[in-house]
Design an enzyme around this catalytic site. Structure first.
Site, PDB file in Angstrom:
ATOM      1  N   PRO A   2      36.636  39.342  57.270  1.00 52.46           N
ATOM      2  CA  PRO A   2      35.592  39.049  58.242  1.00 52.46           C
ATOM      3  C   PRO A   2      35.356  37.552  58.409  1.00 52.46           C
ATOM      4  O   PRO A   2      35.113  36.847  57.436  1.00 52.46           O
ATOM      5  CB  PRO A   2      34.348  39.725  57.660  1.00 52.46           C
ATOM      6  CG  PRO A   2      34.716  40.222  56.323  1.00 52.46           C
ATOM      7  CD  PRO A   2      36.138  39.988  56.071  1.00 52.46           C
ATOM      8  N   GLU A   3      35.436  37.090  59.625  1.00 49.25           N
ATOM      9  CA  GLU A   3      35.080  35.716  59.958  1.00 49.25           C
ATOM     10  C   GLU A   3      33.884  35.794  60.896  1.00 49.25           C
ATOM     11  O   GLU A   3      33.293  36.860  61.039  1.00 49.25           O
ATOM     12  CB  GLU A   3      36.281  35.007  60.607  1.00 49.25           C
ATOM     13  CG  GLU A   3      37.507  35.012  59.696  1.00 49.25           C
ATOM     14  CD  GLU A   3      38.713  34.315  60.309  1.00 49.25           C
ATOM     15  OE1 GLU A   3      38.512  33.417  61.144  1.00 49.25           O
ATOM     16  OE2 GLU A   3      39.837  34.675  59.946  1.00 49.25           O
ATOM     17  N   HIS A 100      33.629  51.789  44.812  1.00 47.65           N
ATOM     18  CA  HIS A 100      33.324  50.353  44.953  1.00 47.65           C
ATOM     19  C   HIS A 100      32.056  50.093  45.750  1.00 47.65           C
ATOM     20  O   HIS A 100      31.947  49.082  46.431  1.00 47.65           O
ATOM     21  CB  HIS A 100      34.489  49.594  45.573  1.00 47.65           C
ATOM     22  CG  HIS A 100      35.809  49.905  44.941  1.00 47.65           C
ATOM     23  ND1 HIS A 100      36.100  49.562  43.647  1.00 47.65           N
ATOM     24  CD2 HIS A 100      36.893  50.569  45.404  1.00 47.65           C
ATOM     25  CE1 HIS A 100      37.317  49.977  43.358  1.00 47.65           C
ATOM     26  NE2 HIS A 100      37.814  50.595  44.401  1.00 47.65           N
ATOM     27  N   ARG A 119      37.392  44.718  46.662  1.00 48.75           N
ATOM     28  CA  ARG A 119      37.992  43.561  46.019  1.00 48.75           C
ATOM     29  C   ARG A 119      36.961  42.617  45.390  1.00 48.75           C
ATOM     30  O   ARG A 119      37.326  41.666  44.731  1.00 48.75           O
ATOM     31  CB  ARG A 119      38.874  42.810  47.012  1.00 48.75           C
ATOM     32  CG  ARG A 119      40.234  42.546  46.447  1.00 48.75           C
ATOM     33  CD  ARG A 119      41.201  42.080  47.502  1.00 48.75           C
ATOM     34  NE  ARG A 119      41.782  43.199  48.213  1.00 48.75           N
ATOM     35  CZ  ARG A 119      42.760  43.067  49.087  1.00 48.75           C
ATOM     36  NH1 ARG A 119      43.217  41.875  49.392  1.00 48.75           N
ATOM     37  NH2 ARG A 119      43.254  44.121  49.689  1.00 48.75           N
ATOM     38  N   ARG A 167      38.795  11.697  57.891  1.00 50.19           N
ATOM     39  CA  ARG A 167      39.204  12.728  56.925  1.00 50.19           C
ATOM     40  C   ARG A 167      40.722  12.800  56.814  1.00 50.19           C
ATOM     41  O   ARG A 167      41.420  12.953  57.799  1.00 50.19           O
ATOM     42  CB  ARG A 167      38.648  14.082  57.328  1.00 50.19           C
ATOM     43  CG  ARG A 167      37.147  14.071  57.400  1.00 50.19           C
ATOM     44  CD  ARG A 167      36.560  15.354  56.878  1.00 50.19           C
ATOM     45  NE  ARG A 167      35.128  15.205  56.769  1.00 50.19           N
ATOM     46  CZ  ARG A 167      34.492  15.174  55.600  1.00 50.19           C
ATOM     47  NH1 ARG A 167      35.154  15.335  54.482  1.00 50.19           N
ATOM     48  NH2 ARG A 167      33.182  15.021  55.575  1.00 50.19           N
TER      49      ARG A 167
END
Length: 286
Positions: A2-3, A100, A119, A167
């Site tokens: 998921p983003e 889970h 996970r 950067r």
DNA sequence: CATGTTTCCTGACAGC
DNA sequence: TGCTGTCAGGAAACAT
């Protein structure tokens, strides 16, 4: 994985289903690394709260909570990060608990909000803030939970350009850095760089003004398009209904290694950059 | 301080 | 068939 678009889709879906409801019971698993706030404390904090709204901040899902004790002046927020495989589901208590499952909130509607994460890269936390009613003449400046970075959908071009000034790291690594920009992950970094015609390993601080302008536009375009389509279903992402998104059908480079570029036909190349698989067109992206 | 590398975790899948 | 090994990846922790 998921983003921003997937998290936005999930947050909206959950908001529609739980907004206004009271948390009547809380069950948390015994996997301590899932809880940035100790489980016992979180349980205590969540129980009895009313959910004011659910929204997205970066890749985090923020539950704004009212704890019912108006005089305490404390606004609580439940922060959910889905990690890679985290899911939030709203369903009847009769639906068997999947493996889970790490959190189950019993709601006043009689349904349950469940956090499932095989996970265990997902994280749950409580964020506490003082209610800023100290300056009655001003609107509350209280922002609540905020990541350290900027929101890609609302950042101005000038601020966007400033993010990368000086950067010395690949532009893709910079895009993935949540301290700079919120919510851009592996898929949307690759897709945005493709649409902007920029090679992922170009040094961020050396990009020309025009290139940063294109990137600024393409990030917003890609994210908005993905949100409209309900996100990308690549591995196991589903929204609050268990419905898959459709943006993966729009991917132009991600997971298209060896396939022809949709613009020029050159085979899409895959490299590893900063430990992330990275896909690009060697002809269209310079 | 800015960057690079390692770590956490399990399901999926390749290869024997 | 069933085992073992490898890989994926967000972000924090750690190393350079």
């Amino acid at each position: 994985m998921p983003e921003l678009p997937e998290v936005e889709t999930v947050a909206n879906g959950v908001n529609d289903r739980v907004r206004g409801q009271r948390i009547e019971s809380v069950w948390l698993s015994s996997k301590p690394q899932t809880f940035k706030t100790p489980a016992a404390e979180m349980e205590q904090d969540l129980a009895g709260c009313r959910i004011i709204q659910v929204r997205r901040v970066g890749k985090h899902i923020v539950f704004d909570l009212e704890n019912g004790d108006a005089r305490s002046g404390v606004l609580l927020q439940w922060i959910v990060h889905l990690g890679m495989t985290g899911r939030l589901l709203v369903c009847s208590p009769e639906v068997p608990l999947p493996a889970h499952t790490h959190a189950v909130l019993g709601l006043s509607s009689g349904r349950e909000l469940r956090f499932v994460d095989p996970r265990r890269f997902g994280r749950l936390a409580i964020f506490r803030m003082e209610n800023e009613s100290v300056e009655p003449s001003h609107q509350s400046t209280a922002q609540g939970f905020q990541g350290p970075g900027q929101e890609p959908l609302s950042i101005a071009l000038a601020d966007f350009q400033k993010l990368f000034r000086g950067r010395h790291l690949p532009i893709k690594s910079a895009l993935l850095n949540q301290k700079l920009l919120h919510g851009v992950g592996n898929i949307y970094a690759d897709e945005s760089l493709f649409r902007a015609g920029i090679r992922p390993k170009r040094i961020a601080g050396r990009l020309r003004k025009a290139e940063l302008e294109r990137l600024h536009v393409s990030i917003q375009t890609v994210l908005r398009e993905a949100i409209k389509l309900g996100g990308s279903s690549v591995s196991d992402y589903v929204d609050a209904d268990g419905v898959r998104g459709f943006f993966q059908l729009q991917h132009r480079v991600y997971m298209r290694t060896g396939q022809p570029c949709l613009v020029c036909g050159t085979p899409i190349r895959k490299i590893v950059l900063g430990g992330r698989s990275t896909h690009y067109c060697p002809h269209c992206q310079r």
